[in-house]
Structures are given as C-alpha cells and as structure tokens.
Motif scaffolding. Structure first.
Motif, PDB file in Angstrom:
ATOM      1  N   GLY A  11       0.782  -1.229   0.000  1.00  0.00           N
ATOM      2  CA  GLY A  11       0.000   0.000   0.000  1.00  0.00           C
ATOM      3  C   GLY A  11       0.810   1.273   0.000  1.00  0.00           C
ATOM      4  N   ASP A  12       2.125   1.186  -0.180  1.00  0.00           N
ATOM      5  CA  ASP A  12       2.981   2.367  -0.194  1.00  0.00           C
ATOM      6  C   ASP A  12       3.293   2.775  -1.631  1.00  0.00           C
ATOM      7  OD1 ASP A  12       3.157   2.319   2.603  1.00  0.00           O
ATOM      8  OD2 ASP A  12       4.872   0.955   2.536  1.00  0.00           O
ATOM      9  N   ASN A  13       3.254   4.088  -1.896  1.00  0.00           N
ATOM     10  CA  ASN A  13       3.658   4.599  -3.200  1.00  0.00           C
ATOM     11  C   ASN A  13       5.170   4.718  -3.234  1.00  0.00           C
ATOM     12  OD1 ASN A  13       1.004   4.864  -4.020  1.00  0.00           O
ATOM     13  ND2 ASN A  13       0.849   6.968  -3.321  1.00  0.00           N
ATOM     14  N   VAL A  14       5.755   4.675  -4.441  1.00  0.00           N
ATOM     15  CA  VAL A  14       7.201   4.781  -4.613  1.00  0.00           C
ATOM     16  C   VAL A  14       7.482   5.970  -5.516  1.00  0.00           C
ATOM     17  CG1 VAL A  14       9.271   3.621  -5.458  1.00  0.00           C
ATOM     18  CG2 VAL A  14       7.467   2.287  -4.366  1.00  0.00           C
ATOM     19  N   TYR A  15       8.320   6.908  -5.039  1.00  0.00           N
ATOM     20  CA  TYR A  15       8.660   8.109  -5.785  1.00  0.00           C
ATOM     21  C   TYR A  15      10.141   8.078  -6.133  1.00  0.00           C
ATOM     22  CZ  TYR A  15       4.260   9.491  -3.662  1.00  0.00           C
ATOM     23  OH  TYR A  15       2.951   9.522  -3.253  1.00  0.00           O
ATOM     24  N   LEU A  16      10.453   8.144  -7.434  1.00  0.00           N
ATOM     25  CA  LEU A  16      11.836   8.170  -7.904  1.00  0.00           C
ATOM     26  C   LEU A  16      12.057   9.527  -8.573  1.00  0.00           C
ATOM     27  CD1 LEU A  16      11.950   4.586  -9.438  1.00  0.00           C
ATOM     28  CD2 LEU A  16      12.804   5.307  -7.204  1.00  0.00           C
ATOM     29  N   ARG A  17      12.773  10.415  -7.886  1.00  0.00           N
ATOM     30  CA  ARG A  17      12.980  11.784  -8.356  1.00  0.00           C
ATOM     31  C   ARG A  17      13.645  11.774  -9.734  1.00  0.00           C
ATOM     32  NH1 ARG A  17      12.680  16.478  -5.690  1.00  0.00           N
ATOM     33  NH2 ARG A  17      12.545  15.390  -3.714  1.00  0.00           N
ATOM     34  N   GLY A  18      13.067  12.519 -10.666  1.00  0.00           N
ATOM     35  CA  GLY A  18      13.597  12.613 -12.007  1.00  0.00           C
ATOM     36  C   GLY A  18      13.155  11.484 -12.934  1.00  0.00           C
ATOM     37  N   PHE A  19      12.493  10.469 -12.408  1.00  0.00           N
ATOM     38  CA  PHE A  19      12.037   9.346 -13.228  1.00  0.00           C
ATOM     39  C   PHE A  19      10.519   9.254 -13.229  1.00  0.00           C
ATOM     40  CE2 PHE A  19      11.080   4.768 -13.832  1.00  0.00           C
ATOM     41  CZ  PHE A  19      11.568   4.636 -15.123  1.00  0.00           C
ATOM     42  N   GLY A  20       9.912   9.128 -12.048  1.00  0.00           N
ATOM     43  CA  GLY A  20       8.456   9.057 -11.971  1.00  0.00           C
ATOM     44  C   GLY A  20       7.987   8.437 -10.679  1.00  0.00           C
ATOM     45  N   SER A  21       6.693   8.208 -10.603  1.00  0.00           N
ATOM     46  CA  SER A  21       6.068   7.671  -9.410  1.00  0.00           C
ATOM     47  C   SER A  21       5.288   6.412  -9.733  1.00  0.00           C
ATOM     48  CB  SER A  21       5.105   8.695  -8.815  1.00  0.00           C
ATOM     49  OG  SER A  21       5.766   9.906  -8.562  1.00  0.00           O
ATOM     50  N   PHE A  22       5.450   5.407  -8.910  1.00  0.00           N
ATOM     51  CA  PHE A  22       4.621   4.210  -8.965  1.00  0.00           C
ATOM     52  C   PHE A  22       3.583   4.381  -7.874  1.00  0.00           C
ATOM     53  CE2 PHE A  22       8.666   2.883 -10.721  1.00  0.00           C
ATOM     54  CZ  PHE A  22       8.287   2.150 -11.830  1.00  0.00           C
ATOM     55  N   ILE A  23       2.329   4.464  -8.264  1.00  0.00           N
ATOM     56  CA  ILE A  23       1.262   4.752  -7.309  1.00  0.00           C
ATOM     57  C   ILE A  23       0.159   3.705  -7.413  1.00  0.00           C
ATOM     58  CG2 ILE A  23       1.694   7.240  -7.266  1.00  0.00           C
ATOM     59  CD1 ILE A  23      -0.595   7.582  -9.248  1.00  0.00           C
ATOM     60  N   ILE A  24      -0.712   3.709  -6.411  1.00  0.00           N
ATOM     61  CA  ILE A  24      -1.869   2.827  -6.397  1.00  0.00           C
ATOM     62  C   ILE A  24      -3.101   3.680  -6.658  1.00  0.00           C
ATOM     63  CG2 ILE A  24      -3.268   1.274  -4.996  1.00  0.00           C
ATOM     64  CD1 ILE A  24      -0.703   0.668  -3.424  1.00  0.00           C
ATOM     65  N   LYS A  25      -3.856   3.322  -7.678  1.00  0.00           N
ATOM     66  CA  LYS A  25      -5.103   4.025  -7.986  1.00  0.00           C
ATOM     67  C   LYS A  25      -6.269   3.131  -7.599  1.00  0.00           C
ATOM     68  CE  LYS A  25      -3.764   6.950 -11.819  1.00  0.00           C
ATOM     69  NZ  LYS A  25      -4.080   7.347 -13.209  1.00  0.00           N
ATOM     70  N   LYS A  52       3.341   7.161 -13.188  1.00  0.00           N
ATOM     71  CA  LYS A  52       3.238   8.525 -13.684  1.00  0.00           C
ATOM     72  C   LYS A  52       4.655   9.045 -13.870  1.00  0.00           C
ATOM     73  CE  LYS A  52       1.386  13.067 -12.808  1.00  0.00           C
ATOM     74  NZ  LYS A  52       0.749  13.960 -11.860  1.00  0.00           N
ATOM     75  N   PRO A  53       5.080   9.279 -15.122  1.00  0.00           N
ATOM     76  CA  PRO A  53       6.446   9.735 -15.354  1.00  0.00           C
ATOM     77  C   PRO A  53       6.646  11.172 -14.883  1.00  0.00           C
ATOM     78  CG  PRO A  53       5.232   9.665 -17.414  1.00  0.00           C
ATOM     79  CD  PRO A  53       4.343   9.082 -16.358  1.00  0.00           C
ATOM     80  N   ALA A  54       7.885  11.485 -14.465  1.00  0.00           N
ATOM     81  CA  ALA A  54       8.230  12.833 -14.033  1.00  0.00           C
ATOM     82  C   ALA A  54       8.286  13.754 -15.248  1.00  0.00           C
ATOM     83  CB  ALA A  54       9.574  12.822 -13.319  1.00  0.00           C
ATOM     84  N   LYS A  55       8.012  15.047 -15.038  1.00  0.00           N
ATOM     85  CA  LYS A  55       8.031  16.006 -16.138  1.00  0.00           C
ATOM     86  C   LYS A  55       9.399  16.059 -16.805  1.00  0.00           C
ATOM     87  CE  LYS A  55       4.389  18.982 -14.373  1.00  0.00           C
ATOM     88  NZ  LYS A  55       4.050  20.306 -13.847  1.00  0.00           N
ATOM     89  N   VAL A  56      10.465  15.982 -16.012  1.00  0.00           N
ATOM     90  CA  VAL A  56      11.827  16.020 -16.548  1.00  0.00           C
ATOM     91  C   VAL A  56      12.058  14.832 -17.471  1.00  0.00           C
ATOM     92  CG1 VAL A  56      14.268  15.917 -15.912  1.00  0.00           C
ATOM     93  CG2 VAL A  56      12.671  17.207 -14.499  1.00  0.00           C
ATOM     94  N   PHE A  57      11.593  13.680 -17.087  1.00  0.00           N
ATOM     95  CA  PHE A  57      11.740  12.460 -17.882  1.00  0.00           C
ATOM     96  C   PHE A  57      10.976  12.574 -19.203  1.00  0.00           C
ATOM     97  CE2 PHE A  57      10.346   7.840 -18.352  1.00  0.00           C
ATOM     98  CZ  PHE A  57      11.500   7.464 -19.006  1.00  0.00           C
ATOM     99  N   VAL A  58       9.734  13.054 -19.127  1.00  0.00           N
ATOM    100  CA  VAL A  58       8.894  13.190 -20.320  1.00  0.00           C
ATOM    101  C   VAL A  58       9.517  14.182 -21.295  1.00  0.00           C
ATOM    102  CG1 VAL A  58       6.641  13.979 -21.168  1.00  0.00           C
ATOM    103  CG2 VAL A  58       6.767  12.536 -19.141  1.00  0.00           C
ATOM    104  N   GLU A  59       9.982  15.319 -20.794  1.00  0.00           N
ATOM    105  CA  GLU A  59      10.589  16.329 -21.659  1.00  0.00           C
ATOM    106  C   GLU A  59      11.865  15.806 -22.305  1.00  0.00           C
ATOM    107  OE1 GLU A  59       9.351  19.206 -22.718  1.00  0.00           O
ATOM    108  OE2 GLU A  59       7.541  18.630 -21.634  1.00  0.00           O
ATOM    109  N   GLY A  60      12.658  15.039 -21.562  1.00  0.00           N
ATOM    110  CA  GLY A  60      13.876  14.465 -22.112  1.00  0.00           C
ATOM    111  C   GLY A  60      13.591  13.501 -23.245  1.00  0.00           C
ATOM    112  N   VAL A  61      12.558  12.690 -23.087  1.00  0.00           N
ATOM    113  CA  VAL A  61      12.186  11.735 -24.140  1.00  0.00           C
ATOM    114  C   VAL A  61      11.656  12.488 -25.364  1.00  0.00           C
ATOM    115  CG1 VAL A  61      10.582   9.889 -24.738  1.00  0.00           C
ATOM    116  CG2 VAL A  61      11.759   9.848 -22.550  1.00  0.00           C
ATOM    117  N   LYS A  62      10.864  13.528 -25.141  1.00  0.00           N
ATOM    118  CA  LYS A  62      10.302  14.287 -26.253  1.00  0.00           C
ATOM    119  C   LYS A  62      11.393  14.974 -27.077  1.00  0.00           C
ATOM    120  CE  LYS A  62       5.749  15.555 -24.500  1.00  0.00           C
ATOM    121  NZ  LYS A  62       4.920  16.678 -24.037  1.00  0.00           N
ATOM    122  N   THR A  63      12.374  15.567 -26.414  1.00  0.00           N
ATOM    123  CA  THR A  63      13.371  16.352 -27.130  1.00  0.00           C
ATOM    124  C   THR A  63      14.483  15.502 -27.724  1.00  0.00           C
ATOM    125  OG1 THR A  63      14.592  16.762 -25.078  1.00  0.00           O
ATOM    126  CG2 THR A  63      12.977  18.410 -25.761  1.00  0.00           C
TER     127      THR A  63
END
Length: 68
Positions: A11-25, A52-63
């Motif tokens: 039941g714990d969420n996992v947050y990886l700074r600069g990569f994204g979050s693994f969450i429970i919905k 949910k990917p981090a904004k930094v990760f998404v922007e890096g993949v896009k560019t």
C-alpha cells in the motif's frame, strides 16, 4: 523492481525523483455487461498499480527522440 513491487503490495507509493512515481489508484465500482449472455454484472471497486512519469523524464524523451 522487487522493492517497488513489495512496496505497492503493502500500500505504499514509490517516488523516484527525475524518473516518476509508482502509485496505487482506486477504481470505483461499476456496472459491466456480459454480451454473450446479455446480462449485467457489477465490477467491485479495486486497486490497480499505475506509473506517472516525471516532467523532466517526459521532456527528455520528447526532445531526444524523433517521432516515427
């Protein structure tokens, strides 16, 4: 990955700074249909894992990658 899996199962969420979050919905209860029998069924509320990917990760993949 095993640690992420274990954390989500407890039941714990996992947050990886600069990569994204693994969450429970939580999915709400809803009514579904069994088309072959022409009946309705209730699908109970349940939890699902999500990423949910981090904004930094998404922007890096896009560019750094061209659209194919």
């Amino acid at each position: 990955m095993e640690e992420v899996k274990t954390s989500l199962e407890t039941g714990d969420n996992v947050y990886l700074r600069g990569f994204g979050s693994f969450i429970i919905k939580t999915r709400a209860e809803k009514t579904g249909r069994n088309i072959s029998k022409n009946t309705t069924i209730k699908i109970p509320a349940h939890n699902i894992p999500a990423f949910k990917p981090a904004k930094v990760f998404v922007e890096g993949v896009k560019t750094n990658n061209e659209a194919k």
